[in-house]
Design a protein around this motif. Structure first.
Motif, PDB file in Angstrom:
ATOM      1  N   GLY A  84       0.698  -1.105   0.161  1.00 57.04           N
ATOM      2  CA  GLY A  84      -0.147   0.051   0.199  1.00 57.04           C
ATOM      3  C   GLY A  84       0.887   1.180   0.179  1.00 57.04           C
ATOM      4  N   PHE A  85       2.183   1.194   0.311  1.00 59.05           N
ATOM      5  CA  PHE A  85       2.867   2.395   0.410  1.00 59.05           C
ATOM      6  C   PHE A  85       3.232   3.015  -1.160  1.00 59.05           C
ATOM      7  N   SER A  86       3.461   2.225  -1.980  1.00 57.42           N
ATOM      8  CA  SER A  86       4.022   2.524  -3.052  1.00 57.42           C
ATOM      9  C   SER A  86       3.794   1.502  -4.171  1.00 57.42           C
ATOM     10  N   PRO A  87       3.596   1.652  -5.460  1.00 59.36           N
ATOM     11  CA  PRO A  87       3.626   0.761  -6.564  1.00 59.36           C
ATOM     12  C   PRO A  87       5.071   0.532  -6.815  1.00 59.36           C
ATOM     13  N   ARG A  88       6.054   1.348  -6.616  1.00 58.14           N
ATOM     14  CA  ARG A  88       7.488   1.169  -6.909  1.00 58.14           C
ATOM     15  C   ARG A  88       8.020   0.038  -6.053  1.00 58.14           C
ATOM     16  N   LEU A  89       7.355  -0.420  -4.908  1.00 54.14           N
ATOM     17  CA  LEU A  89       7.952  -1.345  -4.085  1.00 54.14           C
ATOM     18  C   LEU A  89       7.722  -2.925  -4.657  1.00 54.14           C
ATOM     19  N   GLU A  90       8.330  -3.506  -4.749  1.00 56.59           N
ATOM     20  CA  GLU A  90       8.400  -4.986  -5.173  1.00 56.59           C
ATOM     21  C   GLU A  90       8.390  -5.708  -3.873  1.00 56.59           C
ATOM     22  N   VAL A  91       7.011  -6.221  -3.575  1.00 52.44           N
ATOM     23  CA  VAL A  91       7.039  -7.085  -2.399  1.00 52.44           C
ATOM     24  C   VAL A  91       6.832  -8.369  -2.520  1.00 52.44           C
ATOM     25  N   ILE A 114       9.636  -9.207   2.268  1.00 55.21           N
ATOM     26  CA  ILE A 114      10.576  -8.450   1.746  1.00 55.21           C
ATOM     27  C   ILE A 114      10.114  -7.323   0.560  1.00 55.21           C
ATOM     28  N   ALA A 115      10.336  -6.018   1.009  1.00 60.16           N
ATOM     29  CA  ALA A 115      10.055  -5.124  -0.108  1.00 60.16           C
ATOM     30  C   ALA A 115      11.277  -4.245  -0.747  1.00 60.16           C
ATOM     31  N   VAL A 116      11.374  -4.384  -1.843  1.00 62.55           N
ATOM     32  CA  VAL A 116      12.627  -3.881  -2.697  1.00 62.55           C
ATOM     33  C   VAL A 116      12.113  -2.401  -3.294  1.00 62.55           C
ATOM     34  N   LEU A 117      12.882  -1.569  -2.997  1.00 67.85           N
ATOM     35  CA  LEU A 117      13.109  -0.348  -3.913  1.00 67.85           C
ATOM     36  C   LEU A 117      14.018  -0.045  -4.808  1.00 67.85           C
ATOM     37  N   PRO A 118      13.853  -0.455  -6.116  1.00 67.69           N
ATOM     38  CA  PRO A 118      14.900  -0.577  -7.175  1.00 67.69           C
ATOM     39  C   PRO A 118      15.626   0.676  -7.284  1.00 67.69           C
ATOM     40  N   GLY A 119      16.988   0.784  -7.347  1.00 63.63           N
ATOM     41  CA  GLY A 119      17.876   1.747  -7.469  1.00 63.63           C
ATOM     42  C   GLY A 119      17.814   2.378  -9.006  1.00 63.63           C
ATOM     43  N   THR A 120      18.184   3.541  -9.445  1.00 60.99           N
ATOM     44  CA  THR A 120      18.228   4.144 -10.626  1.00 60.99           C
ATOM     45  C   THR A 120      19.321   4.068 -11.377  1.00 60.99           C
ATOM     46  N   THR A 121      20.565   4.427 -10.728  1.00 65.03           N
ATOM     47  CA  THR A 121      21.926   4.322 -11.313  1.00 65.03           C
ATOM     48  C   THR A 121      22.831   3.506 -11.092  1.00 65.03           C
TER      49      THR A 121
END
Length: 417
Positions: A84-91, A114-121
């Motif tokens: 529910g926090f963000s669609p960018r989180l891969e849960v 586990i929730a993963v917030l993918p990095g950019t660079t």
């Protein structure tokens, strides 16, 4: 916006290489990190601690099917919060079938959330913040002594009644709904931002039966050759008053393993610096040992696998309440936990925003040490100087420069830049 970002290279005062670290030690505080710290909510943390307490028990052998009680209901709720926090989180559920062994008195499924917030660079570089969501109420067999109360130099066999402990109420608010609340609150706030490195929010299970969930995760990371730069583990950060009434609300202990210049020890120093910069009035105090006497936590498996890992713990543990029916929200301090979360957030965001580390080692090509990595450190033309070289193989446009920090070999912290 161009940030003042510095790649740090750490040396001892006599010129011996210690450890390469990333640091933001130059310039003004980063406004993004300041905003992340300020957005952490005491009330949200309190709500999470109460909710986790409401499941009655989160014991690893407790009910997995009930929608309101037991570890199954707890992990599904944590999963839904992440989602529910963000669609960018891969849960995801990180699930493991574990056979009967040691403290595990019957086969059990251990499930990390586990929730993963993918990095950019730099998505291949990972920083992890963790806590464990399982709880324990030790019910001893009739007439059995408490091993923790054994006379000095003597030991008592742990005669826990496994079957009764498995179903006994185990609110586990400070140990470790508090650490899970830190992880969830940081996921809520930080998932609204983008970071160069991948940020992993981990709620481990199986901690109370032998660090099982974190060990399996760390082993898997090593096999996959994951590049984990730091692990910030939060365990027992929910109270600031001891069982005998002593209050310690102004700082948190940060445990790290030997040796003096290990990557974990450098991470503890880095956390201390971030706290001083972004959370004035609340200290992160390094404790130079892996954990409290005779005890362990979910940072340990990562350190064992060679990753930099530290443990956050209150200096005011209530030992009488831990692993019992007494570890309740009534004894907790969400305001204290929120400060611990702010320190975590400052260090985690600082690391996740930092530029790539410079290359400071080279491979030995001849002699008995052939194939080993060694610092690019020499004595120079005079033979009396220390000359350090490093390479920046992937320079970035907003890199302000490099900082070299030094300390006396008997000093605990870097004191000169």
């Amino acid at each position: 916006m161009v940030r003042h970002r510095v790649a740090g290279i750490v040396l001892t005062a006599i010129g011996l290489f210690a450890q390469s670290v990333l640091a933001q030690t130059a310039g003004k505080p980063d406004p993004v990190i300041q905003k992340i710290v300020s957005d952490i909510s005491r009330d949200r943390i309190a709500e999470t601690m109460k909710k986790l307490e409401s499941f009655g028990t989160r014991g690893d052998f407790s009910d997995t099917e009930s929608p309101t009680r037991g570890i199954g209901a707890a992990r599904r709720w944590i999963y839904d919060q992440f989602r529910g926090f963000s669609p960018r989180l891969e849960v995801s559920f990180d699930s493991w079938k574990v056979k009967k062994q040691g403290r595990i008195f019957r086969d059990v499924e251990v499930v990390n959330v586990i929730a993963v917030l993918p990095g950019t660079t730099q998505p291949h570089e990972r920083v992890i913040v963790s806590g464990h969501y399982d709880s324990l109420n030790i019910v001893r067999k009739t007439g059995a002594p408490d091993p923790d109360a054994a006379p000095p130099g003597e030991s008592v066999v742990d005669t826990m009644d496994n079957e009764k402990s498995a179903i006994a109420p185990a609110p586990g608010v400070s140990d470790d709904a508090s650490g899970t609340a830190v992880v969830l609150e940081l996921a809520r706030v930080m998932s609204q931002y983008k970071f160069e490195k991948t940020v992993v929010f981990a709620a481990f299970a199986g901690e109370e039966i032998g660090l099982v969930g974190s060990t399996l995760y760390a082993n898997g990371a090593k096999e996959r050759k994951d590049r984990i730069e730091a692990v910030l583990n939060n365990d027992i950060v929910g109270n600031d008053v001891t069982g005998d009434g002593r209050m310690e609300s102004g700082f948190v202990h940060v445990f790290s393993d030997e040796p003096a210049d290990s990557s974990s020890r450098e991470l503890a120093r880095y956390v201390r610096d971030c706290a001083q910069r972004y959370v004035p009035g609340f200290r992160a105090e390094p404790v130079f040992r892996s954990d409290r006497f005779g005890r362990g936590g979910d940072h340990t498996p990562f350190a064992t696998e060679g990753y930099a890992a530290v443990r956050f713990t209150t200096p005011a543990e209530n030992l009488g309440a831990q692993h019992s029916l007494e570890d309740t929200f009534e004894k907790a301090s969400p305001a204290y936990t929120a400060n611990v979360a702010r320190v975590n957030g400052a260090a985690l965001a600082s690391l996740a925003l930092a530029p790539p580390a410079p290359v400071v080692e080279r491979e030995v090509t001849t002699g008995v040490n052939k194939g080993r990595m060694t610092p690019m450190l020499a004595r120079g033309k005079s033979k009396y100087d220390a000359v350090l070289r490093w390479k920046d193989e992937q320079p970035v446009t907003d890199l302000a420069g490099y900082a070299v920090v030094v300390r006396s070999t008997d000093a605990p912290f870097w004191d000169h830049e």
